[in-house]
Scaffold this motif. Structure first.
Motif: not given
Length: 403
Positions: A19-22, A128, A132, A345, A362-363
Motif C-alpha cells: 500500500s502506497v498509503i501505508r 479504498l 482492497q 505523492i 490516487s489510492a
C-alpha cells in the motif's frame, strides 16, 4: 531444501501490492506530526461512561462469554431491526447479519459474489477499503463520475447502457456506493438523484451495495433517505457499523440483505471466524436497548461539527485559491483537488518535513488517476492541531504552486 516462500503463495496473494498509503504513513509516526491521514474517530467521542455501566451486566451473562451464532446474537439483531425501522427500512431479523466490522462484510461479499474478471460499478473515486476487499477476486471496474452532489445520474445511465451494448451485463455483479458523506469525497447524493439511481438499477437489474458508515454524522442540512428505504425490489444490500457511533475497537457492524444472500454469507463467514465477538455484541445490544445511541450521537455531532468548521475556516484562510474542495455537511473528511500538474505523492515528503500529513487521493482510484488529490480527516486531531496543521499544509502548497 526448503522452498522459497514466494513459491508457495497463491495467485491472489502474489497480486497483492504494498500500500502506497501505508508506506507514506510510516513517515508520519513522529509524535510531532499533525496527521489528517487516518479515518479515526476521536476518543473524546467514545461513550466510556455508558460502556462502564453496561459491561458488569454483560459479564454476568455467560452467553456473552460463549461462542455465538454466525448470524449474530438475537438480542442485537432484534435491536437493529427496530433501529432500521426508524429509518423507514422494513426488514426481518433473518435479513440482518452481524459482521466483524464493515470491512469483513465487504470481504465476504466479494467472496460470494465475484469471480475473476467480473465487473463492479462504482464511483470515481471510491472507498479504498472496498478496492482492497474486492481486489482478492480480481474484478474489473466501471467508474461513474461524480460532482458536488456525488453520483452523476446521466453518467451512471451511460455506463449501464455501454455495459449492455458490449454484452458485459452478465459479468456486472453490483453497484458499490457510499451515498451519504462519501469516503473520500465527502459529498452526499440528494433525494431526487437517489430515486433516479434506484429506477436505473431496477431497469437494468443491478444489485446495489449501500455502504453507510457515516450517515448518522450529519452536522448541517437535511437527512436523505437511505437507498434501502427506497428499495422496492429487494436489490439493496445495506451496510453500517458501530465504529462511528459507539467505538471502533468493538468491531461490530451489520448488513441488511435478502434472505437468500444472508444464507450464503453465513456459510462463507463460518469459514472465516465462526462468529463475531459475542461479548461486544451484547454491549451493543444494551447500548441500543437502553436508548443511549441517539443521545450520544448528538454529542458526537457537536464535537465533529465544530472540528469540521475549524478545518473549513482554516482552509479558507490558509489554502491557495488553486486548491478546490467541497464543503461537506457531515462525515469525517474533506476532499481536496489541486491543479493537474501537482502530484500529491511526490510532494508528500515536503509536507511531512513540516510535520503534517494527509492521505494521497490516487489510492481511492481503481484506475490509478487522481494524482492531484488528497483526503483530509478532521475528526481525530485536536481543535488546535487542526488549525495549525492546515496552516502548515497551506504554506507548503503556496510554496509549491509559486514554483
Amino acid at each position: 531444501m526448503k522452498k522459497p516462500m514466494e513459491n508457495l503463495f497463491s495467485d491472489s496473494a502474489n497480486k497483492l501490492k504494498v500500500s502506497v498509503i501505508r508506506e507514506l504513513l510510516k513517515l508520519t509516526l513522529k509524535p510531532e506530526v499533525i496527521s489528517f491521514a487516518g479515518g479515526l474517530p476521536n476518543p473524546d467521542a467514545f461513550p466510556v461512561q455508558q460502556i462502564h455501566e453496561i459491561t458488569p451486566g454483560v459479564i454476568g451473562n455467560t452467553n456473552a462469554l460463549q461462542y455465538g451464532t454466525t448470524e449474530g446474537v438475537p438480542e442485537l439483531r432484534g435491536a437493529l431491526k427496530k433501529r432500521m425501522a426508524t429509518k423507514n427500512v422494513k426488514c426481518e431479523v433473518e435479513n440482518i447479519q452481524i459482521t466483524s466490522g464493515s470491512q469483513q462484510a465487504l470481504d465476504i461479499l466479494g467472496r460470494i459474489l465475484l469471480n475473476p474478471n467480473d465487473l463492479i460499478l462504482t464511483t470515481c473515486p471510491t472507498y479504498l477499503g472496498a478496492i482492497q476487499a474486492f481486489g482478492f477476486q480480481d474484478p474489473r471496474y466501471e467508474l461513474v463520475d461524480m460532482d458536488e452532489h456525488s453520483v452523476i445520474v446521466e453518467d451512471l445511465e451511460a455506463r449501464l447502457e455501454d455495459i449492455y451494448k458490449r454484452g458485459d451485463n452478465k459479468r456486472l455483479k453490483f453497484f458499490y456506493v457510499t451515498p451519504t458523506f462519501h469516503n473520500p469525497a465527502g459529498v452526499t447524493i440528494p433525494e431526487k438523484r437517489r430515486k433516479e439511481i434506484m429506477e436505473l438499477c431496477n431497469t437494468y437489474d443491478v444489485l446495489i451495495i449501500e455502504d453507510d458508515p457515516y450517515g448518522e454524522l450529519r452536522y448541517r442540512g437535511k437527512d436523505q433517505p437511505l437507498l434501502k428505504s427506497l428499495d422496492t425490489e429487494d436489490r439493496v444490500i445495506y451496510l453500517s457499523t458501530f465504529s462511528k457511533i459507539l467505538v471502533p475497537g468493538f468491531r461490530i457492524a451489520w448488513m441488511v440483505a435478502p434472505t437468500e444472500l444472508v444464507k450464503k454469507f453465513v456459510m462463507a463467514k463460518q469459514a472465516v471466524d465462526l462468529c463475531t465477538t459475542t461479548f461486544t455484541q451484547y454491549i451493543g445490544a444494551e447500548y441500543l436497548n437502553k436508548g443511549h445511541v441517539d443521545q450520544h450521537i448528538e454529542k458526537i455531532k457537536e464535537i465533529y461539527g465544530r472540528k469540521m468548521q475549524i478545518m473549513l475556516q482554516s482552509m479558507a484562510e490558509y489554502f491557495p485559491e488553486e486548491a478546490e474542495y467541497a464543503e461537506p455537511d457531515g462525515g469525517m473528511f474533506v476532499w481536496v483537488r489541486l491543479p493537474e500538474h501537482i502530484n500529491t505523492i511526490e510532494i508528500f515528503p515536503q509536507v511531512v518535513e513540516k510535520n503534517v500529513a494527509y492521505v494521497v487521493g490516487s489510492a481511492f482510484y481503481p484506475n490509478g488517476k487522481g494524482l492531484n488529490t488528497m483526503r483530509l480527516n478532521f475528526t481525530h486531531p485536536s481543535d488546535e492541531k487542526i488549525e495549525e496543521g492546515i496552516k502548515r499544509l497551506g504554506n507548503v502548497l503556496h510554496q509549491i504552486l509559486e514554483k
